[in-house]
Design an enzyme around this catalytic site. Sequence first.
Site, mmCIF file in Angstrom:
data_model
loop_
_atom_site.group_PDB
_atom_site.id
_atom_site.type_symbol
_atom_site.label_atom_id
_atom_site.label_comp_id
_atom_site.label_asym_id
_atom_site.label_seq_id
_atom_site.Cartn_x
_atom_site.Cartn_y
_atom_site.Cartn_z
ATOM 1 N N LYS A 50 1.156 -1.035 -0.404
ATOM 2 C CA LYS A 50 -0.304 0.201 -0.070
ATOM 3 C C LYS A 50 0.985 1.204 0.214
ATOM 4 O O LYS A 50 1.891 1.381 0.716
ATOM 5 C CB LYS A 50 -1.310 0.012 1.243
ATOM 6 C CG LYS A 50 -1.701 0.725 1.393
ATOM 7 C CD LYS A 50 -2.507 0.671 2.477
ATOM 8 C CE LYS A 50 -4.222 1.529 2.797
ATOM 9 N NZ LYS A 50 -5.014 1.451 3.656
ATOM 10 N N SER A 125 -9.435 1.946 2.963
ATOM 11 C CA SER A 125 -8.664 2.410 2.020
ATOM 12 C C SER A 125 -7.614 1.601 1.541
ATOM 13 O O SER A 125 -7.081 2.460 0.365
ATOM 14 C CB SER A 125 -8.341 3.753 3.440
ATOM 15 O OG SER A 125 -7.078 3.318 3.747
ATOM 16 N N SER A 149 -9.886 -0.822 7.064
ATOM 17 C CA SER A 149 -8.887 -0.710 6.098
ATOM 18 C C SER A 149 -8.322 -1.475 4.700
ATOM 19 O O SER A 149 -8.536 -1.593 3.715
ATOM 20 C CB SER A 149 -7.970 0.322 5.716
ATOM 21 O OG SER A 149 -8.508 1.948 6.246
#
Lengths: 436, 92
Positions: A50, A125, A149
């Site tokens: 990420k 996210s 997330s």
Amino acid sequence: MSVADDALERALRRLGDDPWNAFVSVDAEGARARARRAEGPLAGLVLSVKDNLAVRGQRMTCASRFLADYVAPYTATAVARAEAAGAVVLGKTNMDEFACGSSGESSAFGPTRNPADLERVPGGSSSGAGASVAAGVVDVAMGSDTGGSVRAPGSFCGVAALKPSPGALSRHGLADLAMSLESPAPMAASVDLVRRLLLATAGADPFDPSTRAFAFAPDDGRPLRVGIVREFVEAAEPDVAARVRDAAAALRDAGHVVEDASMPGAGDGLATYYLINYAEFSSAMQRYDGTRYGPRGARGAEDARACLGPEVKRRILLGTYVTSREGRGRWYARALRSRARIASAFARAFRDHDVLVGPTMPFRAFRLGERVSDPRALYAADVLTVNANLAGVPAGTVPLRVPGLPVGLQVLGPAAHDLRVLRVMEDVERLSGVRA
Amino acid sequence: VDLPNEALAHVARLARLKLTDDELARLGADIRGILTLFDRLEEGDGDASQQLPPTAVGAPRPDETAPPEGVADILANVPRVEAGRIRVERGG
């Protein structure tokens, strides 16, 4: 060619021109060089990272124009350990800007698309992390979880994910959103791969003092008392609730004792979570003032911060307000007391149940753009995931074999009992089936 | 929730965000709506200090000096550099 070379070339072919917009940057040549010397328990696995986790020499944008040119000067501990164990980093994945979102739509580089249906959100996210696994590009992904997330994209895309206990994974090299709530968090095509990535990356790190005293509680493999949380099931759409009850019945057939559980205070979780998130986020964002970080040539904080997206600005404003002299007593102190009550409620529930289960998300993946103009509707998607972060307990999601769009089952355990949570997820995976 | 745009503009100055009138109006409406969500939280009693999960309590690493690393890498990321130093804007 080594196993790692083969795996990487397959990943690059599968990625193609990235129709999911899952990646912010891809380092194919660097990955080829690393694959040639990959050794260890994760050798042969391709990893996506990420874009709020640092990888030395690679861009780290947090999906924000503010950091569009930022190149990380070191590697996050969780990533360095995965690489040392033989995993090969393919690239950095798309995300909601500064992790502010749960749909994957607030990235400055455009929304990520759900591999199960390109017109739908992947969840956020860690949107690109989930999409990169679900699309079959990578075997494992390192995301992060502050209020759901990795579990939201896990549920919406149909992949396994775990938010570990606080202290299990070092946060060194993670651009923080809300330091008391978050952790790097593994995602993968199977629960076994999630466990392997977790165990290869966990452990004390001198750069994150919260890891110093942590140890996973051993799991003895005995049948468990599984509590199905009534309030969580009732908050979900009927079709999702029915799938979760089916999964609970399958766990009973596997020898576990499945009982009703109740979390009467869980309804306060969303308000409590967002107040604390805003407060910690606005504090964390103070470092992004155009001095050490910011767009090239920016003159001061206001000039640099003008490029932040609307959700980031909204959260900075709310956090500044709720921690101001006027707002602190009315809002923030109330949230801290509520958090303590929620943590106590989980402690009580875990006296009667070894794990708790329920839906991960209240519904299946929604259409791109459907909720983006209404922040309250977006926040409501987090209602079932935020409590684990508030209480500081591990929580995972495992996909159920269902027709149509994916549905995830959430499994929560007491702090440090991550291995027990993973065992139950694996039981569900075996009994209910999983796309692997 | 009583948070007029003038008060929000003050909060924006504290947060070092420069907002256009349009942004202020739009964010103000959102924020007043969001704040109504929080009214459901009881006052309650008990400890209002920041709680860290018990598994996350640790100790700091030894306080040892070491030569600086990666100064060039850090400067390469800085918005404004002059004569090998970070240019800091005067606070407003």
